[in-house]
Every structure is written in C-alpha cells, then in structure tokens.
Design a protein around this motif. Structure first.
Motif: not given
Length: 405
Positions: A323-327, A330-331, A345-349
């Motif tokens: 739910a957090i990631n939909q918004k 970050v993951f 964490l995704s590439e950006q973070y």
C-alpha cells in the motif's frame, strides 16, 4: 549531572566505546510491541532487538519464569548441571532432529562451538588434512575472530591481523560456486537458510538441497546458522523444517531467550561425541536463569497458534508495504519469510536505508536495516494487528518525509 535524567545520550559518548552510533532517544520501558523513551514518548517496535524479542517486551509468562528462577538459583559452575538446563535441552531434543545440546550465551558463541566441533569431528574421523570450512559471501555468523572470518563480509573481519585459515567463501544461492570449492578436504559448510544481515535473502530449494547433497558426497558436516531464523521466525519452529533438508549441526540464539541472552548448538549423538570432557566450555552456558526463560519461550512459541499466526502477520506486513509502495514507489521488492522481511529500496533510493530508519524513529517506529539498501523487519511473533496498522500509518509518514526531502 543536573539533567532530569541521571544518564542521557551524551553519557554514551562520554563512557562507551565508539563502535555503535545509537539513536538520540533512550528506551526505558516496553510492553508487548510498544516501547517508551526517557521523555515518555511511545514507539512501535518492528525491530524486536534484531529478531530477539519474539514475544514482545515484558511478556508475563517470561517475567514470571525469570522471577521464579531468580528466587531459586542463579548460577552454578559446570562442575554441576541444573534442572532448567536439562528441561530446556529435553525440549529442544524433543522438538528437533537433535539428540545432543550445548548451551552458550550468544549466536557467535554457538557458531564458534559448531565450527570447533566440525574441525574436531573431522580430525578424529578423517585425519588432520580435512580442515576446510566453506561459507558464503554476505553471510553473517558473529563477531568472534573465527566466526567473523567465516562470515562473508570482509568489512567486519579486516584490520585485526592474521585470520584463521582454511576458510573459503562461495556465492549464496549459486550451487556451482560451492561445487568449485568443495572437496574431500572440506570438513563443514556453514549457511544461513535465510541470509539476514546480507539483505534478507531466502535460500532457494534447489540451492539448499544441492548443498546437502554435496556435503553428503564429501563427508562434510552441514551447519545451519539459525540464530536469526530460529524459534518461530519463519513460521516453522526452525527454518530447516520448511525445507527438505536436515542439517548435521544447528545453532540457535536471539529469539531462543526472548530477550535474555542464551544460545544453543544442536547436533547428533555421533557428532557430539567429539566434544569430549574438557574440549570446549562456557562459564555462563546453561545458566539456570537463562534456561528457565528460554524454556518458557519455547513453550509459548512452539504451538500451532503462535506458528500459524506468523504467516497471517507476514501477509499483513506485505499488504501494508504494498500500500505504501503504490503511493510512493520506494521499494523494488519485499523478500524474506515469516516475520523476517526485507523491503529492498528501488533504484532511486539506493544506499538510503538509514535515512528511512531515522525518519521512522522520528515518527515513533523502530525498524532495522540489512545493508544500505534494505529495510528489515523482525517484530514480535505475537504483534497485534492494531500495532501493525498504527506502525505503518507512521511509516507512511516517514517514507513521505524522505521522498519529499
């Protein structure tokens, strides 16, 4: 000190060795999955003392066990045995593959005992040339000089002089890398069924089955480091129970004491026979206080209600993270098993796991990291749904704060 608190975070910098960098707040009291600091501020604990507080803080059954034993017998030398140690050993033998138990105080000590036993067993049964130990890159097995060298992170083992020899590292989840290293010279392979510090990475079935087969082929002992995965963490009492593999030696600590320091090495009668009188020992290992608490922990965890509840809670965590990631996106993925989960964490973070950790503390949540790119969760196995919901409402605010700079 004129401060209203006799000790403060500044005291740490004055009197403690500088190898830790703890948070600014100091927790002073806990109940269940909630913790309060010196100023009375409340936090939700999703760290569990790094997978230690498996029944939360101050669980009534554990505090009663500690108080009861505290009024009976605290410590004996190993010239004597004691009832709590015998009772706990019996529980562990009854619940696992093991026939024999050795008690210590920490995961590192249990692993140290396992590695010494493997070397001794090989020496007595195959001769002195069979001394090679193989483990895996990014693995973590403790901070003693032997275990930190077997661990696969040179950042932890470099800089302390000559290391113990005959230790090699394969690549986790890559069977060919083990095949290239293993031979009849190998006395043991040590592996975590789910790498914790290395980024919360579960072993694949193909890998772990292949490791067992290679150990059998070369008469090498298979050591499972279940310090972090053991005692209900993955939804089985021990993670090996969820695989097709049975190890020769298993180490357990962390959750075993629910917060009281204790560890155990489990093995078979045949292998344990190499630990003859005087070959290894521990002053505090098998301490009556620790064993009484651990016995209560096992009774509380090793039942259908607690173990089946882990999978339910894992799903709640995964849903909340999704739910957090939909918004906020970050993951890249959420991996792990049971209540040992890693949000990658995704590439950006990349490299910013600690930023999320600090932001979470500011919002009133205790989390962990596993390297610079993974946020790790290891909460109490009995954490309430309401605590999870509130924690993730706070985490969402923390994530938003990092995302919005």
């Amino acid at each position: 000190m004129t401060d209203q608190h006799p000790v403060s975070r500044e005291t740490f910098d004055e009197v403690m060795a500088p190898n830790y960098a703890p948070a600014a707040m100091i927790p002073v009291r806990g109940e269940g999955s909630r913790v309060w600091d010196q100023d009375g501020r409340e936090y939700i604990d999703l760290a569990g003392g790094i997978a230690v507080n498996c029944l939360g803080h101050c669980h009534p059954v554990l505090t009663e066990a500690l108080q009861q034993q505290g009024n009976q017998l605290w410590h004996l030398s190993n010239v004597y045995t004691n009832e709590p140690a015998l009772k706990l050993a019996q529980q562990l033998v009854d619940a696992t593959f093991a026939e024999k138990v050795f008690f210590a105080n920490s995961g590192a000590e249990a692993n140290e005992a396992a590695l010494k036993l493997a070397r001794r067993f090989a020496l007595e049964n195959f001769g002195e040339d069979k001394d090679q130990i193989i483990s895996f890159k990014d693995g973590f097995h403790g901070r003693t000089f032997f275990t930190v060298t077997v661990g696969g992170q040179t950042a932890y083992s470099d800089g302390f002089g000559p290391k113990p020899g005959a230790i090699e590292h394969g690549v986790f989840n890559d069977l060919s890398s083990l095949q290239a290293l293993i031979s009849d010279r190998t006395c043991a392979v040590m592996v975590e069924p789910l790498q914790g510090e290395g980024g919360v990475i579960p072993a694949t079935a193909e890998f772990i089955n292949g490791v067992r087969a290679l150990c059998n082929k070369h008469n090498a002992l298979l050591i499972f480091d279940e310090v972090q995965t053991g005692v209900g963490r993955t939804g089985d009492l021990y993670a090996y129970m969820g695989t097709d593999v049975v190890p020769d030696i298993l180490t357990t600590a962390k959750s075993l004491g629910g917060g009281f320091p204790i560890a155990a090495m489990l093995t078979t009668t045949k292998i344990a026979s190499s630990l003859k009188v005087g070959t290894h020992g521990s002053t505090y290992g098998g301490n009556p206080l620790a064993c009484a608490v651990a016995s209560a922990v096992l009774s509380e965890v090793n039942n259908e209600t607690t173990l089946s509840g882990v999978a339910q809670r894992e799903q709640w965590f995964r849903d909340a993270l999704e739910a957090i990631n939909q918004k906020h996106h970050v993951f890249a993925e959420v991996r792990g098993q049971g209540l040992l989960l890693g949000a990658v964490l995704s590439e950006q973070y990349q490299g910013r796991a600690r930023d999320f950790l600090v932001a979470a503390v500011a919002e009133g949540v205790m989390m962990l990291v596993a390297g610079a790119n993974v946020i790790r969760f290891a909460p109490a196995l009995n954490i309430e749904k309401a605590d999870i919901d509130e924690a993730f409402a706070r985490i969402e605010r923390a994530v938003a704060a990092v995302v919005n700079g």
